[in-house]
Design a protein around this motif. Structure first.
Motif, mmCIF file in Angstrom:
data_model
loop_
_atom_site.group_PDB
_atom_site.id
_atom_site.type_symbol
_atom_site.label_atom_id
_atom_site.label_comp_id
_atom_site.label_asym_id
_atom_site.label_seq_id
_atom_site.Cartn_x
_atom_site.Cartn_y
_atom_site.Cartn_z
ATOM 1 N N ASP A 153 0.922 -1.370 -0.079
ATOM 2 C CA ASP A 153 -0.031 0.021 0.049
ATOM 3 C C ASP A 153 0.973 1.419 0.039
ATOM 4 O O ASP A 153 2.015 1.043 0.776
ATOM 5 C CB ASP A 153 -0.948 0.077 1.329
ATOM 6 C CG ASP A 153 -1.965 -1.064 1.318
ATOM 7 O OD1 ASP A 153 -2.294 -1.414 0.241
ATOM 8 O OD2 ASP A 153 -2.416 -1.200 2.342
ATOM 9 N N ARG A 154 0.491 2.323 -0.759
ATOM 10 C CA ARG A 154 1.037 3.435 -0.922
ATOM 11 C C ARG A 154 0.089 4.708 -0.502
ATOM 12 O O ARG A 154 -1.086 4.433 -0.805
ATOM 13 C CB ARG A 154 1.884 3.844 -2.159
ATOM 14 C CG ARG A 154 2.674 2.682 -2.441
ATOM 15 C CD ARG A 154 3.700 3.124 -3.719
ATOM 16 N NE ARG A 154 4.312 4.026 -3.376
ATOM 17 C CZ ARG A 154 5.640 4.227 -2.575
ATOM 18 N NH1 ARG A 154 5.978 2.758 -2.124
ATOM 19 N NH2 ARG A 154 6.396 5.070 -2.499
ATOM 20 N N PHE A 155 0.428 5.773 -0.172
ATOM 21 C CA PHE A 155 -0.430 7.025 0.062
ATOM 22 C C PHE A 155 0.207 7.927 -0.716
ATOM 23 O O PHE A 155 1.434 8.193 -0.814
ATOM 24 C CB PHE A 155 -0.428 7.203 1.567
ATOM 25 C CG PHE A 155 -1.572 6.893 2.315
ATOM 26 C CD1 PHE A 155 -2.918 7.344 2.275
ATOM 27 C CD2 PHE A 155 -1.737 5.778 2.738
ATOM 28 C CE1 PHE A 155 -4.059 6.789 2.957
ATOM 29 C CE2 PHE A 155 -2.532 4.886 3.710
ATOM 30 C CZ PHE A 155 -4.097 5.501 3.762
ATOM 31 N N ILE A 156 -0.526 8.804 -1.598
ATOM 32 C CA ILE A 156 -0.259 9.964 -2.254
ATOM 33 C C ILE A 156 -0.266 11.200 -1.464
ATOM 34 O O ILE A 156 -1.290 11.402 -0.323
ATOM 35 C CB ILE A 156 -1.334 10.248 -3.344
ATOM 36 C CG1 ILE A 156 -1.447 8.620 -4.067
ATOM 37 C CG2 ILE A 156 -1.025 11.420 -4.076
ATOM 38 C CD1 ILE A 156 -2.398 8.931 -5.441
ATOM 39 N N VAL A 157 1.007 11.856 -1.371
ATOM 40 C CA VAL A 157 0.913 12.961 -0.412
ATOM 41 C C VAL A 157 1.655 14.109 -1.462
ATOM 42 O O VAL A 157 2.151 14.043 -2.046
ATOM 43 C CB VAL A 157 1.986 12.618 0.834
ATOM 44 C CG1 VAL A 157 1.370 11.526 1.509
ATOM 45 C CG2 VAL A 157 3.462 12.327 0.312
ATOM 46 N N ASN A 158 1.598 15.342 -0.584
ATOM 47 C CA ASN A 158 2.301 16.558 -1.239
ATOM 48 C C ASN A 158 3.767 16.468 -0.719
ATOM 49 O O ASN A 158 3.808 16.427 0.556
ATOM 50 C CB ASN A 158 1.386 17.986 -0.627
ATOM 51 C CG ASN A 158 2.113 19.094 -1.197
ATOM 52 O OD1 ASN A 158 3.262 19.260 -0.692
ATOM 53 N ND2 ASN A 158 1.816 19.712 -2.112
ATOM 54 N N LYS A 159 4.545 16.355 -1.547
ATOM 55 C CA LYS A 159 5.816 15.911 -1.360
ATOM 56 C C LYS A 159 6.411 17.070 -0.462
ATOM 57 O O LYS A 159 7.198 16.867 0.582
ATOM 58 C CB LYS A 159 6.959 16.281 -2.723
ATOM 59 C CG LYS A 159 8.314 15.892 -2.634
ATOM 60 C CD LYS A 159 8.990 15.904 -3.771
ATOM 61 C CE LYS A 159 10.650 15.502 -3.434
ATOM 62 N NZ LYS A 159 11.202 16.612 -2.811
ATOM 63 N N GLU A 160 6.200 18.437 -0.591
ATOM 64 C CA GLU A 160 6.914 19.554 0.112
ATOM 65 C C GLU A 160 6.200 19.520 1.635
ATOM 66 O O GLU A 160 7.129 19.453 2.611
ATOM 67 C CB GLU A 160 6.576 20.989 -0.378
ATOM 68 C CG GLU A 160 7.285 22.218 0.085
ATOM 69 C CD GLU A 160 6.876 23.433 -0.765
ATOM 70 O OE1 GLU A 160 6.427 24.240 -0.190
ATOM 71 O OE2 GLU A 160 7.414 23.251 -2.045
ATOM 72 N N LYS A 161 4.854 19.408 1.611
ATOM 73 C CA LYS A 161 4.484 19.175 2.981
ATOM 74 C C LYS A 161 4.777 17.937 3.757
ATOM 75 O O LYS A 161 4.956 18.218 4.978
ATOM 76 C CB LYS A 161 2.891 19.279 2.861
ATOM 77 C CG LYS A 161 2.347 20.606 2.465
ATOM 78 C CD LYS A 161 0.636 20.508 2.310
ATOM 79 C CE LYS A 161 0.163 21.728 1.796
ATOM 80 N NZ LYS A 161 -1.330 21.519 1.760
ATOM 81 N N PHE A 162 4.845 16.895 3.038
ATOM 82 C CA PHE A 162 5.432 15.728 3.708
ATOM 83 C C PHE A 162 6.800 15.942 4.193
ATOM 84 O O PHE A 162 6.962 15.432 5.455
ATOM 85 C CB PHE A 162 5.307 14.457 2.727
ATOM 86 C CG PHE A 162 5.582 13.220 3.332
ATOM 87 C CD1 PHE A 162 4.607 12.538 3.914
ATOM 88 C CD2 PHE A 162 6.950 12.611 3.255
ATOM 89 C CE1 PHE A 162 4.902 11.275 4.529
ATOM 90 C CE2 PHE A 162 7.298 11.324 3.935
ATOM 91 C CZ PHE A 162 6.280 10.765 4.553
ATOM 92 N N GLU A 163 7.530 16.345 3.268
ATOM 93 C CA GLU A 163 9.123 16.530 3.994
ATOM 94 C C GLU A 163 9.186 17.543 5.072
ATOM 95 O O GLU A 163 9.956 17.447 5.816
ATOM 96 C CB GLU A 163 9.952 16.949 2.684
ATOM 97 C CG GLU A 163 10.050 15.612 1.865
ATOM 98 C CD GLU A 163 10.953 16.112 0.499
ATOM 99 O OE1 GLU A 163 10.955 17.066 0.056
ATOM 100 O OE2 GLU A 163 11.502 14.960 -0.036
ATOM 101 N N ALA A 164 8.515 18.814 4.859
ATOM 102 C CA ALA A 164 8.354 19.690 5.766
ATOM 103 C C ALA A 164 7.891 19.117 7.408
ATOM 104 O O ALA A 164 8.587 19.325 8.206
ATOM 105 C CB ALA A 164 7.793 20.811 5.399
ATOM 106 N N LYS A 165 6.989 18.403 7.326
ATOM 107 C CA LYS A 165 6.562 17.532 8.542
ATOM 108 C C LYS A 165 7.666 16.815 9.084
ATOM 109 O O LYS A 165 7.855 16.842 10.323
ATOM 110 C CB LYS A 165 5.141 16.904 8.011
ATOM 111 C CG LYS A 165 4.655 16.323 9.579
ATOM 112 C CD LYS A 165 3.590 15.591 9.227
ATOM 113 C CE LYS A 165 2.671 14.967 10.497
ATOM 114 N NZ LYS A 165 1.656 14.222 10.369
ATOM 115 N N ALA A 166 8.493 16.174 8.263
ATOM 116 C CA ALA A 166 9.534 15.105 8.618
ATOM 117 C C ALA A 166 10.639 16.161 9.384
ATOM 118 O O ALA A 166 11.037 15.776 10.428
ATOM 119 C CB ALA A 166 9.836 14.284 7.703
ATOM 120 N N GLN A 167 11.149 16.968 8.507
ATOM 121 C CA GLN A 167 12.104 17.976 9.098
ATOM 122 C C GLN A 167 11.648 18.722 10.379
ATOM 123 O O GLN A 167 12.554 18.951 11.281
ATOM 124 C CB GLN A 167 12.324 18.879 7.961
ATOM 125 C CG GLN A 167 13.027 18.450 6.756
ATOM 126 C CD GLN A 167 14.343 17.734 7.392
ATOM 127 O OE1 GLN A 167 15.264 18.238 7.768
ATOM 128 N NE2 GLN A 167 14.651 16.542 6.484
#
Length: 131
Positions: free
Chosen positions: A112-126
């Protein structure tokens, strides 16, 4: 996100080399295709299968992989990995993935994979670094 086609299939071919062996990646001491490398190829194939349906700024992230590794493959042999989209539930996309070498089916997976906004996803991780 574009409309995702259930049953869309993507296949990729790799040749097992020395760097992909269990004894080289730390997943065992045998000189055969390592399970973690097979799983990475499976996930990569699913990524490539889904990419045509993503809009600019979107990516996908893996959230589940249920895998078997059923046969050993030596260095030098080709492996064919096929991912098929089996279901779509909003931003969750499910896959059936099969890996075969030149002689046997070597592994199968549900993924399973989820589609995400790349920029928002990486910002949340950072943001985890800021605490």
């Amino acid at each position: 996100m574009k409309e995702i086609q259930v049953n869309h299939v993507h296949t990729k071919e790799i040749v097992v080399d020395e760097s992909m062996l269990a004894c080289k990646v730390g997943s065992g001491i045998v000189s055969v295709y390592a399970t973690p490398m097979m799983i990475a190829a499976m996930e990569g194939c699913a990524v490539e299968c889904l990419n045509p349906f993503l809009e600019e700024g979107e990516t996908s992230v893996g959230v589940m992989m249920n895998t078997t590794h059923d046969a050993a493959t030596p260095a030098g042999m080709k492996v064919y990995v096929t991912a098929e989209i089996t279901a779509v539930d909003r931003k969750k996309v499910s896959f059936k993935i099969t890996a075969k070498d030149e002689k046997d089916t070597i592994g199968i997976a549900a993924h399973d994979r989820f589609i995400v906004n790349k920029e928002k996803f990486e910002a949340k991780a950072q943001a985890k670094l800021e605490k």
